[in-house]
Design a protein around this motif. Structure first.
Motif, short mmCIF file in Angstrom:
data_model
loop_
_atom_site.label_atom_id
_atom_site.label_comp_id
_atom_site.label_asym_id
_atom_site.label_seq_id
_atom_site.Cartn_x
_atom_site.Cartn_y
_atom_site.Cartn_z
N GLU A 9 0.82 -1.20 0.00
CA GLU A 9 0.00 0.00 0.00
C GLU A 9 0.86 1.26 0.00
O GLU A 9 0.63 2.19 -0.76
CB GLU A 9 -0.89 -0.02 1.24
N GLN A 10 1.89 1.23 0.84
CA GLN A 10 2.79 2.40 0.92
C GLN A 10 3.52 2.62 -0.41
O GLN A 10 3.69 3.75 -0.86
CB GLN A 10 3.80 2.21 2.05
N SER A 11 3.93 1.52 -1.01
CA SER A 11 4.60 1.64 -2.31
C SER A 11 3.70 2.32 -3.33
O SER A 11 4.16 3.15 -4.13
CB SER A 11 4.98 0.26 -2.86
N GLU A 12 2.44 1.91 -3.29
CA GLU A 12 1.51 2.52 -4.24
C GLU A 12 1.35 4.02 -4.00
O GLU A 12 1.26 4.81 -4.94
CB GLU A 12 0.14 1.84 -4.17
N ILE A 13 1.31 4.39 -2.72
CA ILE A 13 1.20 5.81 -2.40
C ILE A 13 2.42 6.57 -2.91
O ILE A 13 2.30 7.61 -3.56
CB ILE A 13 1.03 6.02 -0.87
N ALA A 31 2.16 7.00 -6.44
CA ALA A 31 1.16 8.00 -6.81
C ALA A 31 1.66 9.41 -6.57
O ALA A 31 1.21 10.35 -7.22
CB ALA A 31 -0.13 7.76 -6.04
N ILE A 32 2.60 9.56 -5.63
CA ILE A 32 3.15 10.90 -5.39
C ILE A 32 4.11 11.31 -6.52
O ILE A 32 4.19 12.46 -6.90
CB ILE A 32 3.88 10.95 -4.02
N PRO A 73 2.32 13.48 -9.63
CA PRO A 73 2.13 14.93 -9.48
C PRO A 73 3.44 15.66 -9.24
O PRO A 73 3.62 16.80 -9.70
CB PRO A 73 1.21 15.07 -8.27
N LEU A 74 4.37 15.01 -8.56
CA LEU A 74 5.65 15.64 -8.30
C LEU A 74 6.38 15.95 -9.61
O LEU A 74 6.92 17.04 -9.81
CB LEU A 74 6.50 14.73 -7.42
N SER A 75 6.33 14.98 -10.51
CA SER A 75 7.03 15.23 -11.77
C SER A 75 6.28 16.28 -12.59
O SER A 75 6.89 17.02 -13.37
CB SER A 75 7.23 13.94 -12.55
#
Lengths: 224, 422
Positions: B250-254, B257-258, B261-263
């Motif tokens: 789950e954390q990996s997916e988050i 997902a960050i 938008p960061l890029s």
């Protein structure tokens, strides 16, 4: 390897050091031009990471000092200024590489590797990793003395993995490495998957161990 | 411009006003002229009477009346018919026996006593026919109007060019003014107060505009610069976080997902910075660049993305096309056009690149036409829809503007085309 990180943003300096720490590197810090000048006059470094915009002056001055003192330290400029003039000026005065912020730590690590390799050039410029031998001049790869046929991109990818052993590499970091700055302009980096798959396939077929691991949801990792 | 020239407009107003004034003045003129004329006539008639009284009356005999009347056509002595006690003036028409025409006359009747017998002294003066008077007044007025307008036309034509010259100079300077060119305008001094005032106000307005524009540009550049470092820290932190061995799926997916938008943020920031630099007229040096070569190199860089989307690229670059400009800018221009053609392409679509004359056309498969007016505006297409920075085409346009290249967008037969004429 001794690395000097000249960077006025302490968080970034810390993160760089943290990322490089597993690689048998010793990192030192300087956050101002004066500190940096003191350090380079006292010690020799294998690699200097140089931010150009320092609170007390332009980092290009470091390059001038190294040049006048005839020092051989390798320098990678890490700058927020993505201007051609700075890049050209930096490389002309004696920097070995130029990386624009923001960058992936993996890219920086690969560049440091490549720089140190070039500095330690001993005639047979090859890299040995497990059963693999990469001849950097001939651009050939041998697994247990048998040459395998890798494309330029695949060799590039292989070197990137080796420069970031035991690190998880995100798809975007791999894409940026393979396509350069232009990768910034895309959201979808699925092509990385195809390249990694091909590389893995060729290496396994040649009898090389399966070192490249897929990490769920994030990317890949070379486990050595 | 469909408007009326200021000169013609003032001229028209002058014309209307003069006609109005003359039309109103004509009857007034006519009446006062008639009055003056009648008054004059009356005085003359009175003089006749006085002369008669002075020279003849004392020794005038009744027997002489017949003879007098026989040889005097205009002064007659008549027997009293009605009682006239004092001098009486009136108009009366008489038949002119020669012309057989009715002629108007002014008549004075006055009582006189000849040899103790009352008589009527009647003197008359022919009046010019009033029609004749109107006619002459009209003629005089028409001649006046013609003369006045003639002089007016002559003066406007002769002097207006000279008088309005400063205005035309100002206008020409305003027309050629370009806010992005970083050059202030200086107007020539003029001795006409209104124009000098206009020039000064314009100067102030332009200087203010330039300064606001510069502030805004500097602001964008500084803001993007300031953002680079925190973005760099953020990116580094993300890379470090990825190394955490205890990450759950789950954390990996988050984290993953960050990254997206960061890029995007870093992409927008990079492009904003680039735009600011182009506007700041950086990238000044020029060289001759072979376009075919540059396109091939750019396609090489993009090869991964083209293959990933299974896009076919058709090149028709047989002609040589060399462009004299800044290399980095041309690289960015071609890069953005091609990136655009990939990002907005359909899966298994195609890209066509061709030259014809000095025009480069890049087309790609697409579904719906884009808004021609907005397409080159910044953030015209929101980044969340396309994942793009919303600045790519704005940068292309900015570069085209810099070198006065023409860029056109067309949507035809499911193809978006961008044509640049170098």
């Amino acid at each position: 390897m001794k690395i000097l990180i000249i960077e006025d943003e302490p968080e970034l300096a810390k993160d760089i050091a943290h990322y490089l720490s597993g690689e048998n590197h010793l990192c030192e810090f300087a956050s101002t031009l004066n500190q940096a000048i003191e350090k380079i006059e006292l010690y020799a470094y294998d690699c200097i990471l140089l931010d150009l915009m320092l609170p007390d002056g332009n980092g290009l001055k470091i390059l001038e000092i190294l040049k006048t003192q005839n020092k051989q330290d390798g320098v990678i400029i890490i700058s927020a200024k993505n201007s051609i003039e700075d890049k050209v000026a930096g490389l002309q005065i004696g920097a070995d590489d130029y990386l624009t912020k923001p960058f992936h730590l993996s890219e920086l690590s690969a560049r440091i590797h490549s720089l140190i390799r070039r500095k330690q050039f001993t005639g047979s410029n090859s890299i040995q990793q497990n059963e693999i031998t990469i001849d950097l001049l001939g651009k050939t790869v041998k697994v247990s003395d048998i040459e395998i046929n890798l494309t330029k991109k695949e060799i590039d990818l292989l070197l990137f993995f080796i420069g970031n052993k035991n690190r998880v590499l995100s798809k975007s970091a791999l894409a940026e490495h393979l396509s350069g700055d232009i990768a910034d302009m895309f959201d979808n980096h699925d092509f990385v998957y195809a390249h990694v798959k091909n590389l893995k396939k060729k290496l396994t077929e040649a009898g090389y161990g399966n070192y490249i691991k897929t990490i769920y949801g994030t990317g890949y990792k070379w486990e050595a | 411009m469909g408007g009326v020239k200021l000169l013609n407009k003032t001229f028209r107003i002058y014309l209307l006003c003069s006609i109005a004034v003359l039309v109103i003045a004509a009857p007034i003129f006519y009446f006062s002229m008639t009055r003056l004329y009648i008054e004059d006539t009356d005085e003359t008639l009175l003089l006749y009477k006085k002369e008669f009284q002075h020279y003849y009356l004392s020794h005038f005999r009744q027997s002489e009346i017949e003879n007098w009347n026989k040889y005097n056509r205009d002064i007659k002595i008549e027997p009293v018919i009605s009682s006239v006690v004092s001098d009486t003036f009136f108009h009366k028409s008489f038949i002119d026996s020669l012309d057989n025409e009715n002629e108007p006359y002014r008549v004075l009747q006055s009582p006189v006593v000849i040899e103790n017998k009352p008589y009527l002294f009647t003197a008359r003066i022919s009046l010019v026919e009033s029609e004749d008077l109107i006619e002459s007044i009209a003629v005089v007025f028409v001649v006046l109007i013609a003369l006045l307008l003639g002089v007016l036309v002559f003066v406007t034509n002769r002097f207006s060019t000279k008088i309005w010259q400063p205005f035309r100079d100002t206008l020409a300077k305003l027309k050629s003014f370009d806010l992005t060119a970083q050059q202030t305008v200086s107007f020539d001094k003029t001795d006409i107060e209104e124009f000098e005032e206009l020039n000064q106000s314009l100067q102030k307005l332009i200087d203010k505009n330039i300064s606001v524009y510069n502030q805004q540009k500097t602001f964008i550049e500084n803001a993007s610069h300031e953002l680079q470092t925190p973005l760099a820290v953020l990116k580094a932190k993300m890379d470090l976080l990825l190394q955490n061995k205890d990450l759950t799926n789950e954390q990996s997916e988050i984290i993953n997902a960050i990254e997206l938008p960061l890029s995007r943020v870093s992409r927008i920031n990079k492009n904003l910075l680039l735009l600011a630099k182009i506007e700041n007229s950086q990238f000044a040096d020029k060289e001759k660049i072979e376009l075919t070569e540059l396109i091939n190199e750019t396609l090489e860089l993009l090869a991964n993305y083209i293959t990933a989307k299974q896009i076919t690229v058709d090149k028709n670059l047989s002609e040589k096309l060399a462009v004299n400009c800044n290399k980095t800018l041309l690289e960015i221009l071609i890069g953005n056009l091609l990136i655009n053609a990939i990002v907005h392409n359909t899966e298994k679509g195609s890209i066509m690149i061709e030259f014809s004359g000095r025009t480069l056309t890049v087309s790609n498969t697409g579904k719906t036409a884009l808004d021609n007016k907005k397409i080159f505006e910044r953030f015209a297409v929101s980044s969340s829809e396309t994942g793009n920075s919303g600045l790519g085409l704005a940068i292309v346009k900015e570069i085209c503007n810099r070198y006065n290249w023409q860029i056109q967008y067309l949507f035809d037969a499911d193809f978006h085309s961008f044509a640049i004429t170098f």
